[in-house]
Design a protein around this motif. Structure first.
Motif, PDB file in Angstrom:
ATOM      1  N   PRO A   1       4.920 -29.379  57.231  1.00 42.86           N
ATOM      2  CA  PRO A   1       3.888 -29.594  56.237  1.00 42.86           C
ATOM      3  C   PRO A   1       3.706 -28.351  55.380  1.00 42.86           C
ATOM      4  CG  PRO A   1       2.905 -29.065  58.322  1.00 42.86           C
ATOM      5  CD  PRO A   1       4.380 -28.912  58.490  1.00 42.86           C
TER       6      PRO A   1
ATOM      7  N   LEU B   1       1.193 -26.133  54.275  1.00 41.23           N
ATOM      8  CA  LEU B   1      -0.193 -25.941  54.697  1.00 41.23           C
ATOM      9  C   LEU B   1      -1.095 -25.681  53.510  1.00 41.23           C
ATOM     10  CD1 LEU B   1      -0.135 -23.673  57.794  1.00 41.23           C
ATOM     11  CD2 LEU B   1      -0.739 -26.056  57.607  1.00 41.23           C
ATOM     12  N   GLU B   2      -2.328 -26.047  53.698  1.00 39.14           N
ATOM     13  CA  GLU B   2      -3.344 -25.606  52.777  1.00 39.14           C
ATOM     14  C   GLU B   2      -3.225 -24.092  52.812  1.00 39.14           C
ATOM     15  OE1 GLU B   2      -7.788 -26.306  53.433  1.00 39.14           O
ATOM     16  OE2 GLU B   2      -6.801 -28.247  53.191  1.00 39.14           O
TER      17      GLU B   2
ATOM     18  N   ILE C   1       3.734 -21.017  63.414  1.00 40.16           N
ATOM     19  CA  ILE C   1       2.876 -22.200  63.379  1.00 40.16           C
ATOM     20  C   ILE C   1       3.569 -23.329  62.625  1.00 40.16           C
ATOM     21  CG2 ILE C   1       0.739 -23.101  62.385  1.00 40.16           C
ATOM     22  CD1 ILE C   1      -0.494 -20.339  63.022  1.00 40.16           C
ATOM     23  N   LEU C   2       4.277 -22.959  61.560  1.00 32.60           N
ATOM     24  CA  LEU C   2       4.982 -23.988  60.788  1.00 32.60           C
ATOM     25  C   LEU C   2       6.231 -24.484  61.499  1.00 32.60           C
ATOM     26  CD1 LEU C   2       4.647 -22.476  57.217  1.00 32.60           C
ATOM     27  CD2 LEU C   2       3.525 -24.498  58.133  1.00 32.60           C
TER      28      LEU C   2
ATOM     29  N   ASP D   1       0.885 -31.901  50.222  1.00 36.01           N
ATOM     30  CA  ASP D   1      -0.388 -32.470  49.787  1.00 36.01           C
ATOM     31  C   ASP D   1      -0.805 -31.680  48.556  1.00 36.01           C
ATOM     32  OD1 ASP D   1      -2.731 -33.823  49.642  1.00 36.01           O
ATOM     33  OD2 ASP D   1      -3.262 -33.547  51.750  1.00 36.01           O
TER      34      ASP D   1
ATOM     35  N   SER E   1       3.102 -36.819  60.166  1.00 34.43           N
ATOM     36  CA  SER E   1       3.409 -35.535  60.794  1.00 34.43           C
ATOM     37  C   SER E   1       3.009 -35.490  62.265  1.00 34.43           C
ATOM     38  CB  SER E   1       2.771 -34.387  60.021  1.00 34.43           C
ATOM     39  OG  SER E   1       1.441 -34.680  59.719  1.00 34.43           O
TER      40      SER E   1
ATOM     41  N   LYS F   1      -1.005 -37.487  57.824  1.00 32.86           N
ATOM     42  CA  LYS F   1      -1.305 -37.033  59.185  1.00 32.86           C
ATOM     43  C   LYS F   1      -0.567 -37.871  60.220  1.00 32.86           C
ATOM     44  CE  LYS F   1      -5.837 -34.946  58.688  1.00 32.86           C
ATOM     45  NZ  LYS F   1      -7.261 -35.194  58.841  1.00 32.86           N
TER      46      LYS F   1
END
Lengths: 492, 240
Positions: B90, B92-93, B114-115, B170, B72, B69
């Motif tokens: 990132p 994303l989940e 969004i990304l 992640d 980023s 976090k």
């Protein structure tokens, strides 16, 4: 890159210069002067008939730069008289201000409002205490007229009210004798003062305009210097991030708009229908049950509803914009203001759509559409700023205290009643008016109504108060949001 | 490329999570507004060079996700700083940026935005994303009608269609049925071998051994060791 920056600066300056000139012509006379008239005391009864040599005198304070005319109410006892009345106007040192006006009583009807129009407007009398005298030149009882007077005691409420231009001490004198009614209340002549106020802003418009252009040019120069040195201030950083994230903002706005009516049959039509239906209900309620006498009530209501609905929708959407996007905020870095900003923008689309039924209603009610409507964007920008500012405050409060959403529900209802949406402004007691007018929504809505219903530009002062009352919540919102946004991640 | 300099992240946690004004005032009056200082990261410094694939290992609560976090830019460190060049994307989940009322097509653009993808990039890669997800025939129906496997496939296809300077992962994303899992795993490894700097968090030590050039081992917010993958993985496995 340098050329591009130069071109942008030139474009901004050109837009300013163009808008400035266009504004001058659209706003027209309202920019330079406001015509107005003072209210009078409620007529009670006529004075005694004026016999030859009788003099009535009434002193009043002039609230206008230029005095245009005085209106009195005459009583002819229902017959034709042949008297002649001499009307004279004196200043506080008893100098006659203008040539006397002679009133030929033969032409008068009973209870007629007679306009004493002077030869030319009387200049530079603002704040002066002037005295009007009315002298009968050859009146004989039975063949002369009289004038109406009123007392300062309101018949309905029993309260003492004296119009702003008359002081408590300025009583009506009849042949030098102070006139009182049977209860010893002082009496006043029914007198309407009509005049014109000149605005500093209007008479110095081109100087202000040039100074504004100079300041803007200097500021742009400063910004481009900062830009070259890569030292981005708040504004520049904001603009650059807008450019960088404009695709995301567009997507978010499109998302809000598409999903809003996605599963409804009428879809986008609701944007038109919603304000129209609200207006219809309130119209029926207030025009029939409460007997509202506001002129052009349809447009009055609709403009209020549309502005308030926008504010309410935008601020409530902003309220959940941070909390509702918690998963995203925890995963991707996006400047956080983007979330409330895009929400306010999507409410804007709704607002623009609901302007269409407003226009249609204006056409149906035959409200004249004047060039003043071109000034509407100013009011809309102010409305945007105040909604976004309040939205920012709410969004950050919501992160730390979830009670905010319930408090806001109550508060926005309170605000609705504090804004003249369906009632006339004049039902507010005058001692609360100063506080009442601090409400930015009041400012915006009255601004819009002046444009649409009166068809003229508001006075320069209205621009200023509207600007200030809207900028204050906006600035607070930005400050609160900036101060707290770094802690959002830890709390959502 | 990425340089972390004495990064410290400290959560100030009130004993009870206070979420309403009433609770806050009650706590304030009772003078119970005590905070527990919890260091998620303490004095973490390291350097990652361009093109490296770096693994982050450590037990639960070691501070791996917090570190991601901070890198980023989502979380600002209380002390220290992170400097990096290039754009960070990132992984994303999966599906967290989806709007279930929108169609697959609209979601590709929304999620892509969004990304941080550009409009031109998305338009160019649109066909590729659809092809990879194998959802061409469902692309114009709302996502809420998708099966969970389809949502995962779409999300993965969008997320993996990137060419960022720094990629943050992640847990490796292997989703869908067996054949799609294979395909997505291949896609991930391809992405990592393309000169992109990758930060990978995984509890799967075998994956770390296979993919990473170097490893950072975190424990209770502190760096235990930085260095060669095999050596540190051995030490981590044998720590008891």
């Amino acid at each position: 890159m340098k050329n591009k920056a130069l071109r942008i600066c030139a474009a901004i300056l050109a837009v300013y210069l163009l808008l400035g000139v266009a504004f001058y012509f659209v706003a027209g006379d309202s920019l330079r002067l406001t015509k107005g008239s003072n209210e009078t005391v409620t007529p009670k009864a006529p004075l005694a008939e004026l016999a030859q040599g009788d003099i009535i005198s009434q002193t009043f304070r002039c609230n206008y730069d230029e005095l245009e005319s005085l209106t009195v109410i005459v009583g002819t006892m229902g017959r034709q008289n042949t008297d002649m009345i001499k009307a004279q106007l004196f200043d506080s040192e008893n100098h006659e201000l203008t040539k006397p006006v002679y009133i030929y009583t033969a032409d008068l009807k009973d209870n007629q409002a007679y306009v004493i129009a002077f030869e030319s407007a009387i200049e530079n009398v603002k704040g002066e205490r002037l005295t009007l005298t009315l002298t009968s030149l050859n009146g004989i009882i039975g063949n002369s007229i009289s004038f109406y007077y009123g007392t300062s005691v309101d018949v309905d409420t029993g309260r003492v009210t004296v119009p702003g231009e008359i002081r408590d001490t300025d009583a009506l004198f009849f042949n030098g004798e102070r006139k009182v009614d049977s209860e010893k209340n002082p009496c006043y002549l029914c007198l309407t003062v009509k005049g014109t106020n000149y605005h500093w802003f209007g008479s110095h418009y081109w100087i202000v305009y040039a100074a504004g252009a100079l300041l803007l040019a200097l500021y742009l120069l400063y910004l481009s210097l900062c830009y070259r040195k890569q030292k981005y201030g708040h504004l520049l950083a904001f603009l650059l991030s807008l450019k960088k994230y404009n695709f995301l903002i567009r997507q978010l706005v499109a998302r809000d708009f598409k999903t809003k009516y996605k599963r409804s049959v009428l879809g986008m039509l609701w944007s038109f229908l919603n304000p129209l239906l609200t207006m219809s209900i309130q119209y029926v309620v207030f025009s029939t049950i409460f007997q509202s006498t506001i002129p052009n009530f349809v447009v009055y209501l609709l403009s209020g509803i549309i502005c308030f609905n926008f504010f309410n929708e935008a601020s409530s959407m902003c309220l959940v914009s941070i909390v509702g996007n918690a998963t995203l905020i925890n995963k991707v870095y996006v400047p956080k203001y983007i979330y409330p900003f895009s929400r306010t923008l999507s409410s804007c689309i709704n607002l623009l759509l609901s302007l269409i039924p407003l226009l249609i209603m204006m056409l149906i009610t035959q409200t004249p559409i004047t060039p003043a409507i071109l000034l509407l964007p100013f009011a809309l920008i102010m409305l945007f700023l105040v909604s976004y500012g309040v939205g920012l405050i709410l969004a950050s409060m919501m992160v730390f205290f979830r009670d905010t959403q319930f408090l806001w529900g109550i508060f926005s209802m309170l605000l609705m009643y504090l804004t003249p949406i369906f009632y006339p402004e004049n039902i507010i007691p005058s001692r609360f008016l100063a506080i009442y007018r601090l409400n930015p929504l009041y400012q915006v809505i009255t601004f819009v109504r002046t444009l649409l219903i009166d068809g003229i530009s508001p006075s320069p002062m209205a621009y200023l108060t509207c600007l200030l009352t809207c900028l204050v919540p906006f600035a607070i919102g930005v400050l609160v949001f900036r101060k707290t946004e770094d802690k959002f991640v830890l709390n959502i | 490329m990425i340089q972390a300099d004495h990064v410290t992240v400290c959560y100030r946690m009130p004993h009870d999570r206070i979420q309403s004004i009433k609770e806050y005032l009650v706590a304030l009056i009772k003078r119970k507004l005590q905070y527990e200082e919890f260091y998620a990261l303490r004095d973490v410094s390291f350097e990652i060079r361009k093109g490296e694939v770096v693994g982050l290992i450590g037990d639960n609560g070691a501070g791996k996700s917090t570190l991601l976090k901070v890198i980023s830019g989502i979380l600002k460190p209380a002390e220290g700083s992170v400097s990096l060049q290039g754009n960070v994307v990132p992984m994303l989940e999966l599906g967290s940026g989806f709007d279930y009322d929108l169609t697959g097509r609209e979601n590709i653009f929304l999620n892509g935005a969004i990304l941080g993808y550009s409009e031109a990039f998305l338009k160019e890669k649109y066909d590729e994303i659809v092809a990879f997800s194998e959802l061409a025939e469902f692309i114009d129906i709302p996502v809420r009608n998708y099966s969970s496997g389809m949502i995962m496939r779409l999300a993965f296809s969008i997320a993996s269609m990137v060419s960022p300077d720094i990629l943050i992962v992640d847990e490796i994303l292997a989703v869908g049925d067996a054949s799609f899992q294979e395909k997505s795993y291949a896609r991930m490894t391809e992405l990592m071998s393309h000169g992109t700097t990758v930060l990978l968090v995984s509890h799967n030590i075998e994956q770390i051994r296979r993919l990473c050039d170097r490893v950072i081992w975190l424990d209770h917010g502190r760096v235990v060791a930085v260095g060669d993958t095999q050596e540190i993985c051995d030490r981590y496995a044998n720590k008891g």
